[in-house]
Design a protein around this motif. Sequence first.
Motif, PDB file in Angstrom:
ATOM      1  N   TYR A  56       0.918  -1.110   0.071  1.00  0.00           N
ATOM      2  CA  TYR A  56       0.041  -0.175  -0.065  1.00  0.00           C
ATOM      3  C   TYR A  56       0.985   1.458   0.033  1.00  0.00           C
ATOM      4  CZ  TYR A  56      -4.056  -2.751   1.271  1.00  0.00           C
ATOM      5  OH  TYR A  56      -5.021  -3.774   1.421  1.00  0.00           O
ATOM      6  N   ILE A  57       0.780   2.277  -0.922  1.00  0.00           N
ATOM      7  CA  ILE A  57       1.372   3.420  -1.164  1.00  0.00           C
ATOM      8  C   ILE A  57       0.326   4.489  -0.661  1.00  0.00           C
ATOM      9  CG2 ILE A  57       2.915   5.072  -2.451  1.00  0.00           C
ATOM     10  CD1 ILE A  57       3.734   2.540  -4.085  1.00  0.00           C
ATOM     11  N   LEU A  58       0.506   5.157   0.501  1.00  0.00           N
ATOM     12  CA  LEU A  58      -0.325   6.200   0.862  1.00  0.00           C
ATOM     13  C   LEU A  58      -0.054   7.404   0.266  1.00  0.00           C
ATOM     14  CD1 LEU A  58      -1.144   5.079   4.308  1.00  0.00           C
ATOM     15  CD2 LEU A  58      -1.796   4.077   2.161  1.00  0.00           C
ATOM     16  N   GLY A  59       0.087   7.680  -1.079  1.00  0.00           N
ATOM     17  CA  GLY A  59       0.213   9.088  -1.848  1.00  0.00           C
ATOM     18  C   GLY A  59       1.500   9.285  -1.962  1.00  0.00           C
ATOM     19  N   ASP A  60       1.593  10.460  -2.961  1.00  0.00           N
ATOM     20  CA  ASP A  60       2.738  11.507  -3.188  1.00  0.00           C
ATOM     21  C   ASP A  60       3.821  10.289  -3.766  1.00  0.00           C
ATOM     22  OD1 ASP A  60       1.146  13.518  -2.452  1.00  0.00           O
ATOM     23  OD2 ASP A  60       2.728  14.259  -1.035  1.00  0.00           O
ATOM     24  N   VAL A  61       3.372  10.030  -4.764  1.00  0.00           N
ATOM     25  CA  VAL A  61       4.591   9.130  -5.754  1.00  0.00           C
ATOM     26  C   VAL A  61       5.377   9.918  -6.531  1.00  0.00           C
ATOM     27  CG1 VAL A  61       3.279   7.067  -5.704  1.00  0.00           C
ATOM     28  CG2 VAL A  61       3.165   8.445  -7.597  1.00  0.00           C
ATOM     29  N   SER A  62       5.194  11.200  -6.714  1.00  0.00           N
ATOM     30  CA  SER A  62       5.717  12.025  -7.405  1.00  0.00           C
ATOM     31  C   SER A  62       5.665  13.681  -6.912  1.00  0.00           C
ATOM     32  CB  SER A  62       5.503  12.167  -9.132  1.00  0.00           C
ATOM     33  OG  SER A  62       4.053  12.658  -9.116  1.00  0.00           O
ATOM     34  N   SER A  63       6.084  14.549  -7.694  1.00  0.00           N
ATOM     35  CA  SER A  63       5.892  15.865  -7.288  1.00  0.00           C
ATOM     36  C   SER A  63       4.594  16.351  -7.852  1.00  0.00           C
ATOM     37  CB  SER A  63       6.765  16.899  -7.886  1.00  0.00           C
ATOM     38  OG  SER A  63       7.102  17.094  -9.156  1.00  0.00           O
ATOM     39  N   GLY A  64       4.144  15.841  -9.058  1.00  0.00           N
ATOM     40  CA  GLY A  64       2.817  16.036  -9.639  1.00  0.00           C
ATOM     41  C   GLY A  64       3.210  16.748 -10.991  1.00  0.00           C
ATOM     42  N   SER A  65       4.434  17.194 -11.154  1.00  0.00           N
ATOM     43  CA  SER A  65       4.688  17.717 -12.458  1.00  0.00           C
ATOM     44  C   SER A  65       4.972  16.486 -13.609  1.00  0.00           C
ATOM     45  CB  SER A  65       6.228  18.490 -12.564  1.00  0.00           C
ATOM     46  OG  SER A  65       7.309  17.539 -12.324  1.00  0.00           O
ATOM     47  N   ARG A  66       4.881  17.102 -14.885  1.00  0.00           N
ATOM     48  CA  ARG A  66       4.894  15.960 -16.013  1.00  0.00           C
ATOM     49  C   ARG A  66       6.242  14.999 -15.909  1.00  0.00           C
ATOM     50  NH1 ARG A  66       1.880  13.532 -19.415  1.00  0.00           N
ATOM     51  NH2 ARG A  66       3.234  11.915 -18.384  1.00  0.00           N
ATOM     52  N   ARG A  67       7.493  15.840 -15.836  1.00  0.00           N
ATOM     53  CA  ARG A  67       8.689  15.246 -15.750  1.00  0.00           C
ATOM     54  C   ARG A  67       8.656  14.277 -14.447  1.00  0.00           C
ATOM     55  NH1 ARG A  67      14.604  17.867 -16.091  1.00  0.00           N
ATOM     56  NH2 ARG A  67      15.680  15.916 -16.104  1.00  0.00           N
ATOM     57  N   SER A  68       8.153  14.519 -13.393  1.00  0.00           N
ATOM     58  CA  SER A  68       8.209  13.778 -12.104  1.00  0.00           C
ATOM     59  C   SER A  68       7.275  12.636 -12.332  1.00  0.00           C
ATOM     60  CB  SER A  68       7.883  14.731 -11.088  1.00  0.00           C
ATOM     61  OG  SER A  68       7.862  13.947  -9.500  1.00  0.00           O
ATOM     62  N   MET A  69       6.265  12.690 -12.710  1.00  0.00           N
ATOM     63  CA  MET A  69       5.260  11.748 -12.787  1.00  0.00           C
ATOM     64  C   MET A  69       5.861  10.690 -14.002  1.00  0.00           C
ATOM     65  SD  MET A  69       2.529  10.360 -12.012  1.00  0.00           S
ATOM     66  CE  MET A  69       1.455  11.555 -11.379  1.00  0.00           C
ATOM     67  N   ASP A  70       6.554  11.264 -14.853  1.00  0.00           N
ATOM     68  CA  ASP A  70       6.918  10.141 -16.051  1.00  0.00           C
ATOM     69  C   ASP A  70       8.149   9.428 -15.161  1.00  0.00           C
ATOM     70  OD1 ASP A  70       5.674  11.237 -18.118  1.00  0.00           O
ATOM     71  OD2 ASP A  70       7.196  12.326 -18.839  1.00  0.00           O
ATOM     72  N   ILE A  71       8.901  10.011 -14.300  1.00  0.00           N
ATOM     73  CA  ILE A  71       9.995   9.179 -13.598  1.00  0.00           C
ATOM     74  C   ILE A  71       9.126   8.400 -12.534  1.00  0.00           C
ATOM     75  CG2 ILE A  71      11.786   9.435 -11.876  1.00  0.00           C
ATOM     76  CD1 ILE A  71      12.508  12.186 -13.262  1.00  0.00           C
ATOM     77  N   ALA A  72       8.223   8.875 -11.954  1.00  0.00           N
ATOM     78  CA  ALA A  72       7.475   7.925 -11.074  1.00  0.00           C
ATOM     79  C   ALA A  72       6.965   6.727 -11.645  1.00  0.00           C
ATOM     80  CB  ALA A  72       6.396   8.804 -10.371  1.00  0.00           C
ATOM     81  N   VAL A  73       6.462   6.841 -12.870  1.00  0.00           N
ATOM     82  CA  VAL A  73       5.871   5.793 -13.498  1.00  0.00           C
ATOM     83  C   VAL A  73       6.837   4.611 -13.859  1.00  0.00           C
ATOM     84  CG1 VAL A  73       4.699   5.335 -16.070  1.00  0.00           C
ATOM     85  CG2 VAL A  73       3.637   7.144 -14.459  1.00  0.00           C
ATOM     86  N   GLU A  74       7.923   5.350 -14.173  1.00  0.00           N
ATOM     87  CA  GLU A  74       9.005   4.351 -14.543  1.00  0.00           C
ATOM     88  C   GLU A  74       9.561   3.331 -13.568  1.00  0.00           C
ATOM     89  OE1 GLU A  74      13.687   4.651 -16.352  1.00  0.00           O
ATOM     90  OE2 GLU A  74      12.386   6.355 -16.482  1.00  0.00           O
ATOM     91  N   ASN A  75       9.614   4.214 -12.558  1.00  0.00           N
ATOM     92  CA  ASN A  75      10.176   3.312 -11.281  1.00  0.00           C
ATOM     93  C   ASN A  75       8.918   2.372 -10.684  1.00  0.00           C
ATOM     94  OD1 ASN A  75      12.702   4.329 -10.078  1.00  0.00           O
ATOM     95  ND2 ASN A  75      12.028   6.161 -10.937  1.00  0.00           N
ATOM     96  N   LEU A  76       7.934   3.028 -10.604  1.00  0.00           N
ATOM     97  CA  LEU A  76       6.664   1.918 -10.125  1.00  0.00           C
ATOM     98  C   LEU A  76       6.482   0.791 -10.859  1.00  0.00           C
ATOM     99  CD1 LEU A  76       4.150   4.850  -9.387  1.00  0.00           C
ATOM    100  CD2 LEU A  76       5.452   3.465  -7.706  1.00  0.00           C
ATOM    101  N   ALA A  77       6.835   0.977 -12.335  1.00  0.00           N
ATOM    102  CA  ALA A  77       6.696  -0.543 -13.039  1.00  0.00           C
ATOM    103  C   ALA A  77       7.791  -1.296 -12.885  1.00  0.00           C
ATOM    104  CB  ALA A  77       6.878   0.130 -14.595  1.00  0.00           C
ATOM    105  N   ARG A  78       8.829  -1.112 -11.939  1.00  0.00           N
ATOM    106  CA  ARG A  78       9.855  -2.054 -11.482  1.00  0.00           C
ATOM    107  C   ARG A  78       9.774  -2.533 -10.338  1.00  0.00           C
ATOM    108  NH1 ARG A  78      14.956   1.739 -12.000  1.00  0.00           N
ATOM    109  NH2 ARG A  78      15.937  -0.158 -11.676  1.00  0.00           N
ATOM    110  N   LEU A  79       8.684  -2.092  -9.567  1.00  0.00           N
ATOM    111  CA  LEU A  79       8.448  -2.652  -8.454  1.00  0.00           C
ATOM    112  C   LEU A  79       8.415  -4.154  -8.386  1.00  0.00           C
ATOM    113  CD1 LEU A  79       5.926  -0.373  -6.874  1.00  0.00           C
ATOM    114  CD2 LEU A  79       8.095  -0.734  -6.108  1.00  0.00           C
ATOM    115  N   ASN A  80       8.832  -5.110  -7.632  1.00  0.00           N
ATOM    116  CA  ASN A  80       8.700  -6.446  -7.459  1.00  0.00           C
ATOM    117  C   ASN A  80       7.287  -6.965  -7.180  1.00  0.00           C
ATOM    118  OD1 ASN A  80      11.491  -6.798  -8.057  1.00  0.00           O
ATOM    119  ND2 ASN A  80      11.901  -7.162  -5.942  1.00  0.00           N
ATOM    120  N   VAL A  81       6.470  -6.119  -6.287  1.00  0.00           N
ATOM    121  CA  VAL A  81       5.029  -6.663  -5.765  1.00  0.00           C
ATOM    122  C   VAL A  81       4.240  -6.499  -7.214  1.00  0.00           C
ATOM    123  CG1 VAL A  81       2.947  -6.087  -4.596  1.00  0.00           C
ATOM    124  CG2 VAL A  81       5.287  -5.631  -3.627  1.00  0.00           C
ATOM    125  N   PRO A  82       3.465  -7.461  -7.603  1.00  0.00           N
ATOM    126  CA  PRO A  82       2.560  -7.688  -8.780  1.00  0.00           C
ATOM    127  C   PRO A  82       1.677  -6.539  -8.758  1.00  0.00           C
ATOM    128  CG  PRO A  82       2.984  -9.683  -7.763  1.00  0.00           C
ATOM    129  CD  PRO A  82       3.405  -9.013  -6.708  1.00  0.00           C
TER     130      PRO A  82
END
Length: 226
Positions: A56-82
Motif C-alpha cells: 500500500y502506497i499512501l500517496g505522493d509518488v511524485s511531485s505532480g509535474s509532468r517530468r516527475s510523473m514520468d519518472i515515477a511511472v518508470e520506477n513504479l513499473a519496476r516494483l517487485n510486487v505484482p
Amino acid sequence: MTVYFTSDLHFGHPFVAGIRAGHVEPDREDWALSAAHDRRVLDVINAHAGKADELYILGDVSSGSRRSMDIAVENLARLNVPVKRRHLILGNHETRSNGAIFTELYPLFGEIACQGRIYLDDGRQLILSHFQWRHLMDGSVIPEQATNATSLKLAKDAPVWTGNPHETLLHGHTHNRHVFDFDGRPGGYTQIHIGWDAWRRPVALEELAPLFDPKEAERYSDKEHA
C-alpha cells in the motif's frame, strides 16, 4: 504474504531528494541527486516487498509535474510486487495533477482510491489516508514537518477522528521523522505515520500491530527511525 505500507516516495522530486540528503538549501534542479534518491527508494522497497507480498502506497509518488510523473511511472513499473497486489491511496501531489498524467497510474496498481479501509481479524479497522486526522490539519507550524503538513486547504481530504477505539489511521504527508508526529494531541496515538521520512523503508503490518495499543504507542512515541 506480508502486507507493507509506505508513502511519500516522491520520485523525480529534486527538492525532496535534497532535504532527505541533508542539504540546508535543496536544489530544485539537481536531477542527478534525485535519480540517486529514486534508485535507493526503489531498491529498498524491492529488498523488502516481493512477488508474494502486498504493498500500500499512501500517496505522493511524485511531485505532480509532468517530468516527475514520468519518472515515477518508470520506477513504479519496476516494483517487485505484482500490479494486482499494489494499492495507491491518492495524495495531494496526485490530486493536483492533470487528468492525462493521472491516468498513467491506473495500469500500475490493482486499486486506486482517495481513502481505504482494512478489516483485521481481531475487529480492528485500519483507515488508510495520505493525511492525518482532519482536526490536526489546523494550519499550525510544527518543526521537522513539511510546510503544508497541516494545510487548512487540504483538510477537506483528511479523515475525521470519531474516537472509535477500534480504529487506527495510517497516514503519510507530514514528512516528519517520527512515527507519532502528533503525540500528546487528541487522537495523536490513534494514528501512525508510515511515511518514507519516518521509516526509510516499507513497514510491515506485523511490525505496526503492537502500536495499535495507545499505551504502547505512547511509550514508543519518542523514537525516530530514519
